[in-house]
Write a protein that holds these residues in place. Structure first.
Motif, PDB file in Angstrom:
ATOM      1  N   GLY A 110       0.779  -1.236   0.000  1.00 50.62           N
ATOM      2  CA  GLY A 110       0.000   0.000   0.000  1.00 50.62           C
ATOM      3  C   GLY A 110       0.806   1.279   0.000  1.00 50.62           C
ATOM      4  O   GLY A 110       0.229   2.372  -0.029  1.00 50.62           O
ATOM      5  N   ARG A 111       2.119   1.176   0.013  1.00 57.69           N
ATOM      6  CA  ARG A 111       2.938   2.394  -0.002  1.00 57.69           C
ATOM      7  C   ARG A 111       2.918   3.061  -1.372  1.00 57.69           C
ATOM      8  O   ARG A 111       2.896   2.380  -2.401  1.00 57.69           O
ATOM      9  CB  ARG A 111       4.381   2.060   0.373  1.00 57.69           C
ATOM     10  CG  ARG A 111       4.663   2.191   1.847  1.00 57.69           C
ATOM     11  CD  ARG A 111       6.129   1.942   2.142  1.00 57.69           C
ATOM     12  NE  ARG A 111       6.427   0.524   2.254  1.00 57.69           N
ATOM     13  CZ  ARG A 111       7.570   0.042   2.734  1.00 57.69           C
ATOM     14  NH1 ARG A 111       8.523   0.874   3.114  1.00 57.69           N
ATOM     15  NH2 ARG A 111       7.761  -1.252   2.817  1.00 57.69           N
ATOM     16  N   ARG A 112       2.943   4.378  -1.375  1.00 56.59           N
ATOM     17  CA  ARG A 112       3.078   5.164  -2.594  1.00 56.59           C
ATOM     18  C   ARG A 112       4.408   5.918  -2.510  1.00 56.59           C
ATOM     19  O   ARG A 112       4.593   6.759  -1.629  1.00 56.59           O
ATOM     20  CB  ARG A 112       1.920   6.147  -2.751  1.00 56.59           C
ATOM     21  CG  ARG A 112       0.599   5.475  -3.087  1.00 56.59           C
ATOM     22  CD  ARG A 112      -0.567   6.443  -2.970  1.00 56.59           C
ATOM     23  NE  ARG A 112      -0.407   7.589  -3.867  1.00 56.59           N
ATOM     24  CZ  ARG A 112      -0.834   7.622  -5.123  1.00 56.59           C
ATOM     25  NH1 ARG A 112      -1.419   6.544  -5.642  1.00 56.59           N
ATOM     26  NH2 ARG A 112      -0.687   8.694  -5.863  1.00 56.59           N
ATOM     27  N   ILE A 113       5.305   5.588  -3.408  1.00 58.55           N
ATOM     28  CA  ILE A 113       6.646   6.171  -3.397  1.00 58.55           C
ATOM     29  C   ILE A 113       6.759   7.149  -4.559  1.00 58.55           C
ATOM     30  O   ILE A 113       6.631   6.763  -5.722  1.00 58.55           O
ATOM     31  CB  ILE A 113       7.719   5.067  -3.510  1.00 58.55           C
ATOM     32  CG1 ILE A 113       7.549   4.038  -2.385  1.00 58.55           C
ATOM     33  CG2 ILE A 113       9.114   5.684  -3.467  1.00 58.55           C
ATOM     34  CD1 ILE A 113       8.453   2.840  -2.523  1.00 58.55           C
ATOM     35  N   GLU A 114       6.993   8.397  -4.253  1.00 58.30           N
ATOM     36  CA  GLU A 114       7.154   9.413  -5.287  1.00 58.30           C
ATOM     37  C   GLU A 114       8.585   9.397  -5.813  1.00 58.30           C
ATOM     38  O   GLU A 114       9.516   8.988  -5.116  1.00 58.30           O
ATOM     39  CB  GLU A 114       6.813  10.797  -4.723  1.00 58.30           C
ATOM     40  CG  GLU A 114       5.371  10.920  -4.256  1.00 58.30           C
ATOM     41  CD  GLU A 114       5.077  12.310  -3.712  1.00 58.30           C
ATOM     42  OE1 GLU A 114       6.028  13.095  -3.497  1.00 58.30           O
ATOM     43  OE2 GLU A 114       3.880  12.618  -3.504  1.00 58.30           O
ATOM     44  N   TYR A 115       8.755   9.859  -7.042  1.00 62.04           N
ATOM     45  CA  TYR A 115      10.100   9.900  -7.614  1.00 62.04           C
ATOM     46  C   TYR A 115      10.282  11.140  -8.483  1.00 62.04           C
ATOM     47  O   TYR A 115       9.324  11.699  -9.017  1.00 62.04           O
ATOM     48  CB  TYR A 115      10.365   8.639  -8.456  1.00 62.04           C
ATOM     49  CG  TYR A 115       9.450   8.459  -9.653  1.00 62.04           C
ATOM     50  CD1 TYR A 115       9.693   9.121 -10.856  1.00 62.04           C
ATOM     51  CD2 TYR A 115       8.339   7.624  -9.589  1.00 62.04           C
ATOM     52  CE1 TYR A 115       8.861   8.954 -11.962  1.00 62.04           C
ATOM     53  CE2 TYR A 115       7.505   7.448 -10.679  1.00 62.04           C
ATOM     54  CZ  TYR A 115       7.768   8.109 -11.864  1.00 62.04           C
ATOM     55  OH  TYR A 115       6.946   7.957 -12.950  1.00 62.04           O
ATOM     56  N   ASP A 116      11.553  11.532  -8.593  1.00 64.66           N
ATOM     57  CA  ASP A 116      11.946  12.542  -9.581  1.00 64.66           C
ATOM     58  C   ASP A 116      12.479  11.870 -10.835  1.00 64.66           C
ATOM     59  O   ASP A 116      12.311  12.371 -11.948  1.00 64.66           O
ATOM     60  CB  ASP A 116      13.008  13.475  -8.982  1.00 64.66           C
ATOM     61  CG  ASP A 116      12.482  14.260  -7.798  1.00 64.66           C
ATOM     62  OD1 ASP A 116      11.680  15.183  -8.022  1.00 64.66           O
ATOM     63  OD2 ASP A 116      12.857  13.946  -6.649  1.00 64.66           O
ATOM     64  N   ARG A 117      13.166  10.736 -10.617  1.00 63.54           N
ATOM     65  CA  ARG A 117      13.617   9.894 -11.713  1.00 63.54           C
ATOM     66  C   ARG A 117      13.243   8.456 -11.375  1.00 63.54           C
ATOM     67  O   ARG A 117      13.316   8.039 -10.220  1.00 63.54           O
ATOM     68  CB  ARG A 117      15.142   9.979 -11.918  1.00 63.54           C
ATOM     69  CG  ARG A 117      15.669  11.340 -12.295  1.00 63.54           C
ATOM     70  CD  ARG A 117      15.280  11.750 -13.695  1.00 63.54           C
ATOM     71  NE  ARG A 117      15.944  12.984 -14.069  1.00 63.54           N
ATOM     72  CZ  ARG A 117      15.527  14.203 -13.724  1.00 63.54           C
ATOM     73  NH1 ARG A 117      14.427  14.336 -12.985  1.00 63.54           N
ATOM     74  NH2 ARG A 117      16.196  15.267 -14.098  1.00 63.54           N
ATOM     75  N   LEU A 118      12.877   7.719 -12.398  1.00 65.46           N
ATOM     76  CA  LEU A 118      12.515   6.314 -12.223  1.00 65.46           C
ATOM     77  C   LEU A 118      13.257   5.482 -13.246  1.00 65.46           C
ATOM     78  O   LEU A 118      13.312   5.840 -14.432  1.00 65.46           O
ATOM     79  CB  LEU A 118      11.006   6.121 -12.400  1.00 65.46           C
ATOM     80  CG  LEU A 118      10.497   4.668 -12.402  1.00 65.46           C
ATOM     81  CD1 LEU A 118      10.618   4.059 -11.011  1.00 65.46           C
ATOM     82  CD2 LEU A 118       9.051   4.601 -12.886  1.00 65.46           C
ATOM     83  N   SER A 119      13.824   4.374 -12.803  1.00 69.20           N
ATOM     84  CA  SER A 119      14.445   3.416 -13.716  1.00 69.20           C
ATOM     85  C   SER A 119      13.792   2.058 -13.491  1.00 69.20           C
ATOM     86  O   SER A 119      13.714   1.587 -12.353  1.00 69.20           O
ATOM     87  CB  SER A 119      15.954   3.331 -13.466  1.00 69.20           C
ATOM     88  OG  SER A 119      16.556   2.396 -14.334  1.00 69.20           O
ATOM     89  N   ILE A 120      13.314   1.443 -14.577  1.00 76.15           N
ATOM     90  CA  ILE A 120      12.601   0.171 -14.481  1.00 76.15           C
ATOM     91  C   ILE A 120      13.477  -0.943 -15.052  1.00 76.15           C
ATOM     92  O   ILE A 120      13.901  -0.883 -16.197  1.00 76.15           O
ATOM     93  CB  ILE A 120      11.262   0.216 -15.253  1.00 76.15           C
ATOM     94  CG1 ILE A 120      10.447   1.461 -14.865  1.00 76.15           C
ATOM     95  CG2 ILE A 120      10.454  -1.040 -14.980  1.00 76.15           C
ATOM     96  CD1 ILE A 120       9.212   1.652 -15.734  1.00 76.15           C
ATOM     97  N   ASP A 121      13.738  -1.939 -14.230  1.00 80.49           N
ATOM     98  CA  ASP A 121      14.471  -3.133 -14.670  1.00 80.49           C
ATOM     99  C   ASP A 121      13.860  -4.319 -13.935  1.00 80.49           C
ATOM    100  O   ASP A 121      14.489  -4.952 -13.105  1.00 80.49           O
ATOM    101  CB  ASP A 121      15.963  -2.988 -14.366  1.00 80.49           C
ATOM    102  CG  ASP A 121      16.778  -4.177 -14.863  1.00 80.49           C
ATOM    103  OD1 ASP A 121      16.318  -4.858 -15.789  1.00 80.49           O
ATOM    104  OD2 ASP A 121      17.862  -4.417 -14.306  1.00 80.49           O
ATOM    105  N   ALA A 122      12.597  -4.567 -14.252  1.00 86.14           N
ATOM    106  CA  ALA A 122      11.796  -5.561 -13.529  1.00 86.14           C
ATOM    107  C   ALA A 122      11.610  -6.845 -14.316  1.00 86.14           C
ATOM    108  O   ALA A 122      10.774  -7.682 -13.963  1.00 86.14           O
ATOM    109  CB  ALA A 122      10.435  -4.964 -13.172  1.00 86.14           C
TER     110      ALA A 122
END
Length: 375
Positions: free
Chosen positions: A93-105
């Motif tokens: 349920g956490r919402r984590i804000e970002y300025d930059r996001l990198s996806i490697d999922a």
């Protein structure tokens, strides 16, 4: 203070964390979001199945690596990404804000493409579930219970799993166990040089591994699989090593995607629709299309790290062009392996030793001391 969120603990993000450990970022908070605190290196999993490695030897602890990079590890799976709001929502349920996001999922397995698969089969991805299912095969074998296994998918992953299972079951003393592979191509390892396909087919025949080529699985049941020619294959354990599928939360995120739902990136690995977002590995659709393979995820790691640093510093990004051809090394479960690059193929014990050195070196490179910070 800027916040960089690394979503997923894939191969490329290992290089990002390694780079950040050498080059700490002032006024930048780094958060690694991953459902696991370790990355099990997929290249060594067939060796673990066959008994060549302990599982710990195939694992890279993410907490220690994150700690060295000054990153905080949030051990949760992503359930929602909102590119417009710049938030990642996790399973707790956490919402984590970002300025930059990198996806490697990474990618998922296309499990819903086959009726019954979600109920009666185990996909290769995610690895945690796959590892548990393999351990159940060994438990059944050791207890004298039925342990026949069917692998759906005749590519490198499926062929390696079949070879490894047959080798381990033989060691356990269950040479009576049936191991079968179903592939849509006429020969295993479609896409690799024909001489390597022929060699794989002969090895499978010599070791009693059934090959059902040119067939599709129409449904999976509690008793095995039904094929498109009307025949059935009995198996207690069914594994899916079929095509990759995009995570649904990427398609629903608002990011530009290709037809299959993978995040579209340009030559700098930045999203073509959201400049604050980067992606690499199997979850990304590169500007220069490449197969879903760990080879290209590994190669994308250093340029991804460089461009994340440049983006955070407001500097121009650098283009990356993935190599045209990749080296493929396929273990055969008995101290030998097949190899291919382009149209050239080879095999033997020396190929296994070569693969073993490459894999061990990769894992050892990213092993980190210390527990890191986990919440």
């Amino acid at each position: 203070m800027k916040r960089l969120v690394l979503l997923g603990g894939g191969h490329a993000h290992l290089f990002v964390l390694e780079r950040f450990a050498r080059q700490r970022l002032a006024a930048v908070e780094v958060i690694l979001v991953s459902p696991s605190d370790a990355q099990v290196y997929s290249g060594m999993l067939p060796g673990w199945i066959a008994g060549a490695y302990r599982l710990e030897a195939c694992s890279i602890p993410l907490a220690g690596l994150a700690g060295r990079a000054g990153a905080r590890l949030v051990r949760q799976a992503c359930v929602r990404l909102d590119a417009a709001a710049r938030t990642v929502e996790t399973a707790d349920g956490r919402r984590i804000e970002y300025d930059r996001l990198s996806i490697d999922a990474g990618a998922a397995t296309a499990i819903h493409a086959i009726p019954g698969a979600a109920t009666f089969a185990t996909p290769v991805r995610p690895l945690d579930g796959f590892i548990g299912a393999i351990e159940r095969v060994f438990a059944d074998a050791a207890a004298g219970r039925e342990c026949d296994a069917l692998v759906v998918g005749g590519g490198a992953a499926g062929v390696e799993i079949a070879f490894a299972l047959q080798a381990r079951l033989a060691v356990i003393g269950r040479r009576d166990a049936r191991v079968a592979v179903v592939g849509t191509a006429a020969r295993p390892l479609d896409g690799l040089p024909r001489i390597v396909q022929w060699r794989a087919r002969r090895l499978m025949r010599d070791r009693g591994i059934e090959w059902h080529g040119g067939r599709r699985v129409c449904a999976i049941t509690a008793d095995g699989a039904l094929l498109d020619d009307g025949s059935g294959l009995g198996a207690r354990h069914v594994f899916l090593a079929t095509g990759a599928a995009a995570h649904p939360w990427i398609a629903a995120s608002g990011l530009a995607t290709d037809r299959e739902g993978y995040a579209r990136v340009d030559a700098t690995l930045r999203s073509v629709s959201h400049p604050q977002v980067f992606a690499a590995g199997d979850c990304a659709a590169y500007a220069t299309p490449r197969p879903k393979s760990g080879v290209f995820a590994v190669r994308a790691g250093p340029p991804l790290a460089e461009n994340l640093l440049r983006s955070l510093a407001g500097e121009p990004l650098r283009a990356w062009r993935p190599q045209r051809r990749a080296l493929y090394l396929v273990s055969t479960g008995t101290g030998a392996a097949l190899g291919a690059r382009g149209v050239v193929g080879w095999w033997g014990a020396w190929v296994w030793r070569w693969k073993d050195r490459i894999d061990r070196r990769f894992v050892e490179r990213f092993r980190a001391s210390g527990d890191g910070s986990t919440r």
